[in-house]
Design a protein around this motif. Structure first.
Motif: not given
Lengths: 273, 102
Positions: A193-194, A197-198, A201-202, A224-225, B37, B40-41, B43-44, B47-48, B51
């Protein structure tokens, strides 16, 4: 919440992480990231900000990505409000870190306004990686203090040394930022799941970069989450429907058990770091 | 003056969102969906950010020495290197690639 606390206590009973180990981890992150304030000082001075402007940013904003975004936008000739908006959007993620931290640290209300300035990527990651509340508080405080002191000190040195260094890109200092983010992200990527999400998001962050104003693509990438959670929910519903069609008995009960098991695994993984 | 305005607005805004996160009432956080959430936020967002800071030049996407630096950092992470070494690997490799490619 109650279960999480119980879990933390269990860890404590069968061999909690020694305070010294927590301090060592926290110092590792605090020193490494704190030193990268040098790169910010150089960049900011190189972008035309004065020494005092550069130092005030590190003292009062104290969230690296926002600071880099702000000086970048000002150097590119953006008006002060657009530049500030981009930096602010990048800072919004700290609100979500605060959501997690307020549970994990359980700080007294009177302390929160003071602790707030230290709510950033690094302190969050260190605090959340700890097995107990005590360890989380130590991790947060040591990381926050080390990072704040060093980040401001190296910002000053970087701004003073900007002229002597010349082209910071030639020294590879612009790669310090993403390396810091990657190092913070890596321990969080434990479940499918993680990772999903990553990945999403990328893709969102890069695809939207050319079309949306600075800072906004990262915020959109946060979607993404919920998107991954929603997709997961759909998949489970589909499986449930398929099971029912194939005539399995007691399938709903099984599913509910599966769900509960999933949740428990999630929580254990989170608690483990 | 414009720069000071930008600094003031950013400082106030960034502090406010940090504080808001800490002050949200507990009841809101007890819902499992909110907890998932909130986990996970970051992480998102991280990651963004990773990048973008690796592949962005202003609003253009580019592939340059920073990508090599980030790859070096990833290898260091897989080898369980300490934090400072991970960052140092990225900086040194990026500088090295730039020195070689001019």
């Amino acid at each position: 919440m109650a279960e999480q606390t119980a879990l933390a206590d269990m860890h404590h009973a069968d061999g909690a992480k020694p305070d010294r180990a927590v301090v060592r981890d926290a110092l590792g992150v605090g020193v490494a990231v704190g030193l990268s304030g040098f790169a910010f000082g150089v960049t900011s001075a190189g972008s035309g900000l004065s020494l005092s402007q550069t130092c005030v940013l590190s003292l009062l904003v104290f969230t690296g990505a926002s600071q880099f975004a702000l000086v970048g936008a000002l150097a590119a000739g953006g008006n002060p409000f657009t530049a500030a908006a981009g930096a602010f959007f990048l800072g919004v993620r700290n609100a979500f870190y605060g959501l997690r931290l307020s549970q994990v640290l359980a700080l007294p209300r009177a302390v929160r306004p003071f602790a707030a300035q230290w709510v950033i990527d690094e302190t969050t990651v260190v605090a959340l990686a700890q097995p107990t509340r005590r360890a989380a508080r130590i991790g947060f405080t040591v990381t926050g203090l080390t990072l704040y002191v060093l980040w401001n000190l190296t910002t000053l040195l970087g701004a003073l040394g900007a002229e002597a260094i010349g082209d910071i890109d030639a020294w590879g200092l612009d790669a310090a930022g993403p390396a810091v983010f990657l190092a913070l992200l890596a321990p969080m990527l434990q479940t499918t799941r993680e990772r999903a999400v990553a990945g999403v998001a990328v893709v969102l962050g890069l695809a939207l970069l050319p079309v949306l104003p600075a800072g906004v693509p990262v915020l959109v990438a946060a979607a993404a989450a919920p998107v991954v959670l929603w997709a997961e929910g759909r998949r489970k519903t589909d499986e449930r429907r398929n099971d029912r069609q194939s005539g399995r008995r007691n399938d709903r009960q099984d599913d509910r058990q599966d769900d509960r098991q999933d949740d428990r695994q999630d929580r254990e993984q989170e608690a483990a770091g | 003056m414009n720069v000071w305005i930008a600094i003031a607005v950013t400082a106030i805004g960034c502090y406010a969102v940090k504080l808001i996160g800490l002050l949200v009432p507990e009841g809101v956080l007890e819902r499992p969906l909110v907890q998932r959430l909130a986990a996970l936020l970051p992480v998102a967002l991280l990651a963004a950010l990773t990048a973008q800071q690796t592949f962005a030049d202003g609003r253009l996407l580019v592939l340059d020495a920073r990508a090599a630096g980030l790859a070096a950092a990833a290898v260091a992470l897989l080898l369980r290197a300490p934090f400072l070494l991970v960052v140092a690997a990225a900086v040194v490799v990026t500088a090295g690639v730039r020195a070689m490619t001019g």
